[in-house]
Write a protein that holds these residues in place. Sequence first.
Motif, short mmCIF file in Angstrom:
data_model
loop_
_atom_site.label_atom_id
_atom_site.label_comp_id
_atom_site.label_asym_id
_atom_site.label_seq_id
_atom_site.Cartn_x
_atom_site.Cartn_y
_atom_site.Cartn_z
N TRP A 93 0.83 -1.21 0.00
CA TRP A 93 0.00 0.00 0.00
C TRP A 93 0.86 1.25 0.00
CZ3 TRP A 93 -4.22 1.12 4.29
CH2 TRP A 93 -5.03 2.17 3.86
N GLY A 94 1.91 1.24 0.82
CA GLY A 94 2.78 2.41 0.92
C GLY A 94 3.48 2.72 -0.39
N GLU A 95 3.90 1.68 -1.12
CA GLU A 95 4.62 1.92 -2.37
C GLU A 95 3.70 2.45 -3.47
OE1 GLU A 95 6.91 -1.41 -3.61
OE2 GLU A 95 8.40 -1.15 -2.04
N GLN A 97 1.63 4.88 -2.71
CA GLN A 97 1.37 6.24 -2.27
C GLN A 97 2.59 7.16 -2.37
OE1 GLN A 97 -1.80 7.17 -1.22
NE2 GLN A 97 -2.39 5.08 -1.79
N VAL A 98 3.80 6.58 -2.39
CA VAL A 98 5.01 7.39 -2.42
C VAL A 98 5.90 6.92 -3.56
CG1 VAL A 98 4.96 7.77 0.08
CG2 VAL A 98 6.27 5.86 -0.83
N ASP A 99 6.87 7.75 -3.93
CA ASP A 99 7.80 7.36 -4.97
C ASP A 99 8.80 6.34 -4.44
OD1 ASP A 99 10.23 8.81 -3.88
OD2 ASP A 99 8.86 10.49 -4.14
N ALA A 100 9.52 5.71 -5.34
CA ALA A 100 10.42 4.62 -4.95
C ALA A 100 11.50 5.09 -4.00
CB ALA A 100 11.05 4.01 -6.21
N GLY A 101 12.00 6.31 -4.22
CA GLY A 101 13.06 6.82 -3.37
C GLY A 101 12.62 7.01 -1.94
N THR A 102 11.43 7.59 -1.75
CA THR A 102 10.91 7.79 -0.40
C THR A 102 10.66 6.46 0.29
OG1 THR A 102 9.85 9.85 -1.10
CG2 THR A 102 9.08 8.87 0.95
N ALA A 103 10.10 5.50 -0.44
CA ALA A 103 9.86 4.18 0.14
C ALA A 103 11.16 3.53 0.58
CB ALA A 103 9.14 3.29 -0.88
N ALA A 104 12.20 3.63 -0.27
CA ALA A 104 13.48 3.02 0.08
C ALA A 104 14.07 3.66 1.33
CB ALA A 104 14.45 3.16 -1.09
N LEU A 105 13.96 4.98 1.43
CA LEU A 105 14.50 5.68 2.59
C LEU A 105 13.81 5.24 3.88
CD1 LEU A 105 14.88 9.36 1.32
CD2 LEU A 105 16.70 7.88 2.11
N VAL A 106 12.47 5.21 3.86
CA VAL A 106 11.72 4.93 5.08
C VAL A 106 11.85 3.46 5.48
CG1 VAL A 106 9.45 4.99 6.16
CG2 VAL A 106 10.12 6.80 4.58
N VAL A 107 11.72 2.55 4.53
CA VAL A 107 11.76 1.12 4.85
C VAL A 107 13.14 0.70 5.36
CG1 VAL A 107 11.57 -1.20 3.87
CG2 VAL A 107 9.89 0.53 3.28
N ASN A 108 14.18 1.40 4.91
CA ASN A 108 15.52 1.03 5.36
C ASN A 108 15.84 1.48 6.78
OD1 ASN A 108 17.37 -0.47 3.44
ND2 ASN A 108 16.41 0.98 2.05
N VAL A 109 14.85 2.03 7.46
CA VAL A 109 14.97 2.24 8.91
C VAL A 109 14.89 0.88 9.62
CG1 VAL A 109 13.86 3.31 10.92
CG2 VAL A 109 14.05 4.57 8.78
N GLY A 110 14.29 -0.12 8.95
CA GLY A 110 14.08 -1.44 9.54
C GLY A 110 15.31 -2.08 10.14
N PRO A 111 16.44 -2.20 9.41
CA PRO A 111 17.63 -2.81 10.01
C PRO A 111 18.14 -2.09 11.25
CG PRO A 111 17.83 -2.75 7.62
CD PRO A 111 16.60 -1.97 7.98
N LEU A 112 18.00 -0.77 11.29
CA LEU A 112 18.41 -0.03 12.49
C LEU A 112 17.51 -0.39 13.66
CD1 LEU A 112 19.03 3.51 10.94
CD2 LEU A 112 20.73 1.79 11.52
N LEU A 113 16.21 -0.53 13.40
CA LEU A 113 15.29 -0.92 14.47
C LEU A 113 15.57 -2.35 14.94
CD1 LEU A 113 11.94 0.55 13.06
CD2 LEU A 113 13.41 1.51 14.84
N ILE A 114 15.95 -3.23 14.01
CA ILE A 114 16.29 -4.60 14.38
C ILE A 114 17.48 -4.60 15.33
CG2 ILE A 114 17.22 -6.79 13.52
CD1 ILE A 114 15.56 -6.41 11.02
N ALA A 115 18.49 -3.78 15.01
CA ALA A 115 19.68 -3.71 15.87
C ALA A 115 19.32 -3.22 17.27
CB ALA A 115 20.73 -2.81 15.24
N VAL A 156 1.63 11.87 2.94
CA VAL A 156 1.89 11.58 4.34
C VAL A 156 1.45 10.16 4.66
CG1 VAL A 156 1.30 12.23 6.71
CG2 VAL A 156 1.67 14.00 4.98
N LEU A 157 0.31 9.74 4.10
CA LEU A 157 -0.18 8.38 4.33
C LEU A 157 0.84 7.35 3.87
CD1 LEU A 157 -2.38 6.33 5.07
CD2 LEU A 157 -3.34 6.66 2.77
N GLY A 158 1.44 7.57 2.69
CA GLY A 158 2.42 6.63 2.17
C GLY A 158 3.65 6.52 3.06
N VAL A 159 4.13 7.67 3.56
CA VAL A 159 5.28 7.65 4.45
C VAL A 159 4.96 6.91 5.74
CG1 VAL A 159 6.83 9.10 5.82
CG2 VAL A 159 6.26 9.77 3.49
N VAL A 160 3.77 7.16 6.29
CA VAL A 160 3.36 6.48 7.53
C VAL A 160 3.25 4.98 7.30
CG1 VAL A 160 1.48 6.21 9.19
CG2 VAL A 160 2.20 8.50 8.48
N LEU A 161 2.71 4.57 6.16
CA LEU A 161 2.57 3.15 5.86
C LEU A 161 3.94 2.47 5.73
CD1 LEU A 161 -0.36 3.27 3.29
CD2 LEU A 161 -0.41 2.16 5.53
#
Length: 314
Positions: A93-95, A97-115, A156-161
């Motif tokens: 759903w998020g992808e 709503q937002v462009d590929a670059g924004t999605a890549a930036l936000v989703v790549n917070v995941g590994p930091l959260l895993i750590a 904003v919805l896409g970034v939140v998703l």
Amino acid sequence: MTNQPTPARPRLLPTVAAGVSVVLWASAFVSIRSAGAAYSPGALAFGRMSAGALALGLICAVRRIPPPPRSAWRGIGMSGVLWFGFYMVALNWGEQQVDAGTAALVVNVGPLLIALLGARLLGDPMPPRLLAGMAVSFAGAVTVGLSMAGEGGSSVLGVVLCLLAAVAYAAGVVSQKPALARASALQATTYGCLVGAVACLPFAGQLVRQAADAPLSATLNMVYLGVFPTALAFTTWAYALARTTASRMGATTYAVPALVVLMSWLALGEVPGTVTLAGGVLCLAGVAVSRSRARTRTPRAVTGAGEARSEQVR
């Protein structure tokens, strides 16, 4: 008698398994573009999980793999709902709503959260090499994301998703780790995928209606997503995760943006710019640093001093 060197195969297999997962997950982004044009986010997630659960269920039936022990079900259930279910729907759903670059930036917070979650909840160590590698890879992901930004609309919805997808991904990985001490990788993936399919069951009606009008290529891409980036890649991931820390495995996924750039170049003819390529190189370099091990050295000065004292005693 000389000491035989320790075989490298036990260490190599988890690395190869992690590599298989990363390559297949990168290929998923290319397939999602095709399938996502014909299927809604929920329908695509349910179809993907159903195909994956069916493939894994057949393997378990042929090999007569029993269900996982009761003690593993809490972790499997949580990872199934969060990672196999909620993450898939939110990301699809998020992808949209937002462009590929924004999605890549936000989703790549995941590994930091895993750590962070791994260190807090699992007691994972945070060696300097891992932290340095993650910093380099995150800088590369930011570079790739910024270079790709502006290729579509953002909301904003896409970034939140996408942010919710990253949180669910991190929580799912950390939940799965303890379960792998009691269940095999195949058991954890099979039943996690089944839980994810059940969680996406409300979208079954959408899948049936949309499948009637969807082109064959979109449906085949959905099946591919279920069999390879889900059934196979999640199993090899679980195998590797059981043999290392969640933090180190999370850092490995920073190779995905670089591989997506390469695959889009080869499969879709999307020629990356210089900045995008530089970001991809940074991602791969950071992964190499995070997975490297510090060499242990025997201090010669101490050894020499010990020999000198031994000679004096004699």
